[in-house]
Design a protein around this motif. Structure first.
Motif, short mmCIF file in Angstrom:
data_model
loop_
_atom_site.label_atom_id
_atom_site.label_comp_id
_atom_site.label_asym_id
_atom_site.label_seq_id
_atom_site.Cartn_x
_atom_site.Cartn_y
_atom_site.Cartn_z
N THR A 174 -15.32 -24.66 -17.75
CA THR A 174 -15.37 -24.59 -19.22
C THR A 174 -14.04 -24.11 -19.80
OG1 THR A 174 -17.75 -24.12 -19.14
CG2 THR A 174 -16.58 -23.59 -21.18
N LEU A 175 -13.51 -23.03 -19.24
CA LEU A 175 -12.23 -22.49 -19.74
C LEU A 175 -11.08 -23.45 -19.46
CD1 LEU A 175 -12.59 -18.73 -18.76
CD2 LEU A 175 -12.86 -19.75 -21.03
N ASP A 176 -11.22 -24.26 -18.41
CA ASP A 176 -10.15 -25.20 -18.08
C ASP A 176 -9.95 -26.24 -19.18
OD1 ASP A 176 -8.17 -26.08 -16.28
OD2 ASP A 176 -9.47 -27.74 -15.67
N ILE A 177 -11.02 -26.52 -19.93
CA ILE A 177 -10.92 -27.50 -21.01
C ILE A 177 -9.92 -27.03 -22.07
CG2 ILE A 177 -12.20 -28.55 -22.92
CD1 ILE A 177 -14.59 -28.74 -21.11
N VAL A 178 -9.89 -25.71 -22.34
CA VAL A 178 -8.95 -25.18 -23.33
C VAL A 178 -7.52 -25.48 -22.92
CG1 VAL A 178 -8.21 -23.12 -24.57
CG2 VAL A 178 -10.60 -23.39 -23.92
N TRP A 193 14.31 -4.79 -21.90
CA TRP A 193 12.90 -4.50 -21.69
C TRP A 193 12.12 -4.60 -23.00
CZ3 TRP A 193 9.10 -4.55 -18.49
CH2 TRP A 193 7.93 -3.85 -18.76
N THR A 194 12.69 -4.05 -24.08
CA THR A 194 12.02 -4.13 -25.38
C THR A 194 11.88 -5.58 -25.83
OG1 THR A 194 12.92 -1.97 -25.99
CG2 THR A 194 12.11 -3.37 -27.78
N LEU A 195 12.96 -6.34 -25.67
CA LEU A 195 12.92 -7.76 -26.04
C LEU A 195 11.90 -8.51 -25.18
CD1 LEU A 195 16.75 -8.48 -26.44
CD2 LEU A 195 15.06 -8.24 -28.28
N PHE A 196 11.81 -8.14 -23.90
CA PHE A 196 10.87 -8.80 -23.00
C PHE A 196 9.43 -8.56 -23.44
CE2 PHE A 196 8.07 -8.42 -19.28
CZ PHE A 196 8.14 -9.71 -18.79
N VAL A 197 9.13 -7.29 -23.78
CA VAL A 197 7.77 -6.95 -24.21
C VAL A 197 7.42 -7.71 -25.49
CG1 VAL A 197 6.29 -5.10 -25.05
CG2 VAL A 197 7.79 -4.70 -23.08
N GLU A 198 8.36 -7.75 -26.45
CA GLU A 198 8.10 -8.46 -27.71
C GLU A 198 7.89 -9.95 -27.48
OE1 GLU A 198 11.36 -7.56 -30.22
OE2 GLU A 198 10.70 -5.51 -30.68
N GLU A 199 8.65 -10.51 -26.52
CA GLU A 199 8.54 -11.95 -26.26
C GLU A 199 7.24 -12.28 -25.54
OE1 GLU A 199 10.26 -15.85 -26.49
OE2 GLU A 199 10.87 -13.95 -27.37
N VAL A 200 6.90 -11.47 -24.53
CA VAL A 200 5.71 -11.74 -23.73
C VAL A 200 4.44 -11.60 -24.54
CG1 VAL A 200 4.33 -10.87 -21.80
CG2 VAL A 200 6.78 -11.22 -21.52
N PHE A 201 4.43 -10.70 -25.51
CA PHE A 201 3.23 -10.51 -26.32
C PHE A 201 3.11 -11.53 -27.45
CE2 PHE A 201 3.00 -6.47 -24.16
CZ PHE A 201 1.64 -6.28 -24.01
N ASN A 202 3.95 -12.54 -27.40
CA ASN A 202 3.78 -13.67 -28.29
C ASN A 202 2.47 -14.37 -27.92
OD1 ASN A 202 3.99 -16.66 -28.91
ND2 ASN A 202 5.86 -15.96 -29.92
N PRO A 203 1.64 -14.76 -28.90
CA PRO A 203 0.33 -15.36 -28.59
C PRO A 203 0.40 -16.54 -27.63
CG PRO A 203 0.46 -14.86 -30.92
CD PRO A 203 1.81 -14.59 -30.35
N PHE A 204 1.47 -17.35 -27.74
CA PHE A 204 1.58 -18.51 -26.86
C PHE A 204 1.77 -18.09 -25.40
CE2 PHE A 204 2.43 -20.94 -30.75
CZ PHE A 204 1.64 -22.04 -30.51
N TYR A 205 2.59 -17.06 -25.19
CA TYR A 205 2.82 -16.62 -23.82
C TYR A 205 1.59 -15.92 -23.25
CZ TYR A 205 7.73 -17.90 -23.92
OH TYR A 205 8.90 -18.62 -23.96
N ILE A 206 0.85 -15.22 -24.08
CA ILE A 206 -0.42 -14.64 -23.61
C ILE A 206 -1.36 -15.74 -23.16
CG2 ILE A 206 -2.46 -13.35 -24.34
CD1 ILE A 206 -0.71 -11.70 -26.16
N PHE A 207 -1.39 -16.83 -23.92
CA PHE A 207 -2.22 -17.97 -23.54
C PHE A 207 -1.73 -18.58 -22.22
CE2 PHE A 207 -3.06 -22.63 -24.01
CZ PHE A 207 -4.44 -22.55 -23.80
N GLN A 208 -0.39 -18.60 -22.03
CA GLN A 208 0.15 -19.12 -20.79
C GLN A 208 -0.28 -18.26 -19.60
OE1 GLN A 208 4.37 -19.51 -21.73
NE2 GLN A 208 4.21 -21.67 -21.22
N ILE A 209 -0.21 -16.94 -19.75
CA ILE A 209 -0.63 -16.04 -18.67
C ILE A 209 -2.10 -16.28 -18.32
CG2 ILE A 209 -1.00 -13.62 -18.07
CD1 ILE A 209 1.41 -12.93 -19.84
N PHE A 210 -2.91 -16.43 -19.37
CA PHE A 210 -4.33 -16.71 -19.15
C PHE A 210 -4.52 -18.02 -18.38
CE2 PHE A 210 -7.70 -19.44 -20.93
CZ PHE A 210 -8.83 -18.79 -20.41
N SER A 211 -3.73 -19.04 -18.76
CA SER A 211 -3.87 -20.35 -18.11
C SER A 211 -3.44 -20.29 -16.65
CB SER A 211 -3.02 -21.39 -18.87
OG SER A 211 -3.46 -21.50 -20.21
#
Length: 665
Positions: free
Chosen positions: A304-308, A84-102
């Motif tokens: 607009t956000l889709d362009i990112v 769980w700790t490793l999962f939280v650290e991995e998910v809060f990576n900026p790239f994965y946050i961007f993936q969730i947003f996408s």
């Protein structure tokens, strides 16, 4: 990191200790210097050897308890994070946050299939990454667990001994090393007796772990056998415990590596920023178009956000993770193990590989090639291929059978590999007496004798014991040469050729003799037949000479003498390389720093290099903007401490990596 205020009491006084921990190291407040300083073991007290020998009476139980509060337990604990700790650290990576947003954005715009594919790919990459990270943590934890699971016998000042758990040891404790050996759980200085064949012979000078390493038992090493005389036991004083030991320092360097500052990473970050700037321009233009067309707010935001998500691919980190995992599995099949997977991504940038020699390019052992006898100051006419072909009374056979430091351990000969190879070539037997004798001067000597009859020795053992080393080694008679060969590994030549074809420069860094190293460099293809090798000899200033540097041509194919002008001529119009030893390397670094880039650029063989000098060489090459890979088979090939910086380190348990791929250990 955490800090605390502790009370430590004695029978008559009480004082406060202010400290904090950083990367498993304890820092305490120093009132004299008004700053925090690292808490060191006995070596931090600048004890002389005589003062350390005074510790041979041991500590009292009360002193041990006080030091236990100060130094803490003698354990090397490695935290294995939960999934769980490793999962939280991995998910809060900026790239994965961007993936969730996408994914959320595409779902709102009815792109369910595409969003679902990216989501599944991301989940697979995250799970795979978590499993790999967990496995690495568990493997490292198991690696150091052996140091935390033993008991030791401690000798106290009042004369009694007690078996205690190893985690209760503190600097200053006197421990007894059992006759049949043990695994060391701390760094300790040998006080009496010897372990295997290394007898402790110390002088009255400041103790230094590096200088006195021959008399120091390091944590994690296996003491196979001890020897003692009379009623004396083999004793050692604890110098360092826990993460302060040499093994603890190595583990810390793995857990908290020096921050990587490759230009590759900075360029990648600049590239992402540039893409984001392009996306901003596109977003601004998109907003302008939808506004003049009177589109609703929802449409404007989605488009607009889709362009990112178009300009900066959200599936990029997942794809890179999958590629890294695939590379890890390929490397494992080649017996190459990696504990820092991100380094795989920059292996294509490697421009130079440093190779150790013994055990890496060549086999570990040595083979007897022959013996060449000498009589009346003249060599014999031919080389004898085997000592067995010599007469059993030959001085050469006697020297090979006796001039070594081998010992019998549980029926197996143990000692220096060269000594072992030399003795086994004679096919003699080695018979050792019992170890516990009442008097040292009555010690029965070790006997060596031929098998097919008995060898008669006329030398008295007691007389030999009374002789000084200088007396033994004076007026010796030269009786011949023992010729050994260190065979090249069959995979070395193809690897060097493949790296050379990829325009990746290959350099040898070894502790061996410079002529041996140059010969191996030619055999493995680092130095081609039509290329010259010029030895750089640099000397520091002394009482009679100023600092100077000379050049010498090393030609192993013909017996010629070359002048300085020959060297200059070759350096102007021929293909050539530099070779130098550790002594010259130190002199160049100290007295000819302006020549260092030139030597580094043309150097191909660096011999008689110690572990620190290997580290210095790699860092000097990095200063010339080389991305360096180091291929070796021992701890002395990896620097071992935090100051060893941005290089890729290759280690393997069998052979070489048959290709230019690189990992870091």
């Amino acid at each position: 990191m955490h800090s605390a205020l502790r009370l430590v009491s004695t029978a008559c006084t009480m004082w406060q200790i202010r400290y904090f921990h950083l990367h498993h190291v304890k820092y305490v407040w120093d009132d004299e210097n008004a700053s925090f300083s690292r808490l060191l073991g006995l070596e931090g007290e600048k004890y002389t050897i005589a003062q350390l020998l005074d510790h041979s009476q041991g500590l009292t139980i009360q002193e041990q308890q006080q030091k236990l509060q100060l130094y803490g337990k003698n354990v090397i604990d490695i935290e294995v994070k939960s999934y769980w700790t490793l999962f939280v650290e991995e998910v809060f990576n900026p790239f994965y946050i961007f993936q969730i947003f996408s994914v959320i954005l595409w779902s709102l715009d009815d792109y369910y299939y595409y969003a679902g594919c990216v989501f599944v790919l991301s989940v697979i990459s995250i799970i795979t990454s978590l499993i790999q990270t967990k496995k690495q943590s568990l493997a490292l934890c198991d690696l150091v667990a052996v140091s935390n699971a033993h008991t030791v016998t401690v000798s106290y000042r009042d004369g009694h001994c007690k078996i205690v758990e190893a985690d209760l040891l503190v600097p200053g404790d006197i421990i007894l090393i059992p006759p049949h050996g043990c695994y060391m759980t701390c760094d300790a200085l040998l006080l009496s007796g010897n372990c295997i064949v290394n007898e402790s012979m110390l002088t009255d000078e400041i103790y230094d772990a590096n200088y006195h390493k021959r008399h120091t038992l390091f944590s994690g090493t296996h003491v196979i056998q001890t020897r003692f005389y009379g009623n004396n036991k083999v004793t050692a004083v604890v110098i360092r415990t826990g993460f302060s030991t040499a093994k603890g320092e190595l583990i810390r360097s793995i857990l908290f590596p020096k921050p990587v500052d490759f230009k590759f990473y900075s360029d990648a970050f600049k590239f992402v920023v540039m893409l984001f700037c392009v996306a901003l321009i596109g977003m601004a233009y998109c907003i302008y178009l939808y506004v003049i067309r009177f589109a609703d707010i929802e449409t404007i935001l989605l488009r607009t956000l889709d362009i990112v998500t178009i300009v900066v691919p959200p599936a990029l980190p997942a794809a890179m993770t999958v590629g890294t995992v695939y590379s890890l599995n390929r490397l494992k099949k080649l017996k190459i193990y990696c504990i820092s997977p991100p380094k795989i991504n920059i292996c294509g940038k490697v421009k130079l590989v440093c190779f150790d020699k013994t055990g890496t390019l060549t086999e570990n052992g040595l083979d007897i090639w022959g013996v060449l006898g000498c009589e009346n100051s003249k060599f014999h006419s031919s080389v004898v291929s085997s000592p067995l072909k010599l007469d059993v009374t030959s001085p050469l056979v006697a020297a090979m059978a006796t001039c070594h430091t081998l010992t019998n351990i549980e029926g197996k000969l143990t000692g220096d590999p060269l000594d072992l190879t030399m003795f086994e070539a004679t096919q003699w037997d080695l018979i050792e007496p019992g170890q516990d004798k009442n008097r040292y001067d009555m010690f029965t000597p070790t006997v060596v004798k031929p098998l097919h009859k008995e060898y008669q020795d006329k030398t008295k053992w007691v007389g030999v014991l009374d002789m000084e080393t200088s007396e033994v080694e004076t007026d010796l008679e030269f009786i011949g040469l023992l010729i050994t060969q260190n065979m090249l590994k069959p995979e070395s030549l193809p690897v060097i050729q493949e790296l050379t074809a990829a325009r990746i420069r290959c350099v040898m860094v070894t502790g061996d003799n410079i002529l041996t190293a140059v010969s191996v460099a030619r055999n493995c293809g680092m130095v081609l037949p039509n290329e010259w090798v010029i030895q750089v000899k640099a000397q520091a200033p002394d009482e009679t000479h100023s600092s100077r540097i000379t050049y010498k041509i090393l030609d192993t194919t013909v017996e010629n003498s070359y002048t300085y002008s020959d060297c200059m001529s070759i350096m102007q119009c021929e293909k050539w390389h530099f070779a130098l030893d550790g002594k010259s390397w130190a002199a160049v670094c100290s007295h000819f720093p302006e020549l260092l880039p030139y030597i580094l650029t043309k150097g191909i063989v660096f011999s008689r290099m110690g572990p620190d000098q290997k580290t210095q060489l790699v860092e000097s090459l990095q200063n010339l903007d080389y991305i360096v890979a180091m291929c070796g088979d021992g701890a002395n090939d990896c620097g071992g401490k935090e100051e060893f910086g941005n290089h890729i380190n290759l280690f393997q348990d069998r052979g070489l990596n048959p290709g230019p791929s690189s990992t870091e250990v």
